[in-house]
Design an enzyme around this catalytic site. Structure first.
Site, PDB file in Angstrom:
ATOM      1  N   ARG A  67       9.877  -1.380   1.521  1.00 56.00           N
ATOM      2  CA  ARG A  67      10.139  -0.307   2.477  1.00 56.00           C
ATOM      3  C   ARG A  67      11.432   0.425   2.132  1.00 56.00           C
ATOM      4  NH1 ARG A  67      12.012  -0.798   8.782  1.00 56.00           N
ATOM      5  NH2 ARG A  67      11.448   1.308   9.443  1.00 56.00           N
ATOM      6  N   HIS A  71      11.716   4.441   1.643  1.00 56.90           N
ATOM      7  CA  HIS A  71      12.591   5.264   2.482  1.00 56.90           C
ATOM      8  C   HIS A  71      13.664   5.968   1.655  1.00 56.90           C
ATOM      9  CE1 HIS A  71      11.714   4.059   6.848  1.00 56.90           C
ATOM     10  NE2 HIS A  71      10.697   3.627   6.112  1.00 56.90           N
TER      11      HIS A  71
END
Length: 338
Positions: A67, A71
């Site tokens: 993640r 991001h």
């Protein structure tokens, strides 16, 4: 064989059928595999060791590192701007944006950077460390090793205001999510493929509270969800206003599976009404992506999705990168060089 040994061997001995598409020179933007072979030969091995140890201590950190890479790349490119605590402009940095609420893994990158600065000072960028760590997290979660091109340099700016509109929200509007991916040079196929990472990790209860308790005026619970699955998720995320409030709690994205192995269970869950994020459900309800979801859900071999996932991860890692004399090689990942 322990996890650290598996990761190290995985980097050195790649599946021969994956090598033709992922090895050697990478097209565009100045990145290529084995980038640190001569200047810092142990770079990828050091990152792998740090990640393997972190995953052993906290299996959930694997999903967090994937993640973190996503991001970082989707907000002004893969330049490690998400790591910055402060910039000379004094603006709030990306990590303070609500869109990055709950992002973890910063300490893992810090540890890897610290070891690399001892081994080969000011050579390995923080943005490459993030990319390598995400790869190693997928390996620790059960996928084969694959080569990640290096050569990224670190950005000098980080602005919380840039996050809005660049990170897809967990909503049911697939058009909006596809548009964000397309602006990054990613396709609808990449979108469906990368969301398979939701086979592992957790979701904040605040994000899914409406689906479980306050869906709309006619139904308290999202009717697209399997009732048995709803009961499982409600046990994890109590009703808002209770002692165990949703703002402070997380629930596993895959409570009916192992939750630590990357496989095609995400797609089976989507088809079965066991995907609590509206953006995940949209993949099956939308006719544009339904066939791909069904194909991956019914695949007889993990390899079908795994090859696509690794290819899309490498592609994402090339998003708007800084190379050559652009940016810098930070000495510390949390601040720009003085």
């Amino acid at each position: 064989m322990d996890l650290i040994t598996q990761l190290l061997l995985g980097i050195l001995v790649l599946s021969s059928t994956l090598l033709p598409t992922m090895a050697g020179r990478e097209g565009g933007k100045g990145l290529h595999a084995d980038y640190y072979r001569t200047r810092c030969p142990q770079a990828e091995s050091i990152v792998s060791e740090v990640v393997a140890r972190a995953v052993t201590e906290d299996p959930g950190i694997a999903a967090s590192l994937i993640r973190l890479h996503f991001h970082d790349c989707f907000v002004n490119g893969c330049d490690a701007s998400i790591l910055l605590d402060y910039t000379p402009s004094g603006e709030q940095t990306e990590k303070l944006s609500p869109g990055n609420f709950g992002v973890r893994g910063y300490e893992v990158i810090d540890e890897a950077k610290g070891r690399l600065e001892e081994e080969c000072p000011e050579i390995v960028s923080c943005s490459d460390i993030i990319a390598y760590a995400a790869r190693d997290a997928t390996v620790a979660s059960g996928l084969p090793a694959y080569r990640v091109p290096g050569g990224r340099r670190d950005g000098l700016a980080s602005r919380a205001k840039d996050v809005r509109g660049n990170l897809p929200l967990p909503i049911r509007d697939l058009d909006q999510i596809v548009q964000i991916f397309q602006k990054k040079g990613m396709t609808q196929d990449d979108l469906v493929t990368l969301l398979g990472a939701h086979a592992i990790g957790v979701v904040h209860c605040a994000v899914i509270s409406n689906s479980l308790y306050n869906f709309n005026n006619t139904s308290a619970v999202d009717p697209n969800l399997d009732p048995a699955y709803v009961r499982l998720m409600q046990a994890e995320c109590l009703r808002p206003g209770t002692t165990k409030g949703p703002l402070d709690e997380v629930a596993p994205l895959n409570p009916v599976g192992f939750g630590t192995l990357l496989d095609n269970s995400f797609y089976r869950n989507v088809v079965s009404g066991r995907a609590v994020l509206p953006s995940d459900q949209a993949l099956y309800s939308d006719p544009r992506t339904r066939d791909q979801v069904l194909q991956l859900a019914n695949a007889s071999s993990l390899r079908t999705w795994a090859k696509k996932f690794m290819k899309s991860m490498v592609k994402m890692g090339r998003t708007d990168v800084l190379t050559s004399r652009n940016g810098e090689i930070r000495r510390t990942c949390r601040v720009v060089n003085e």
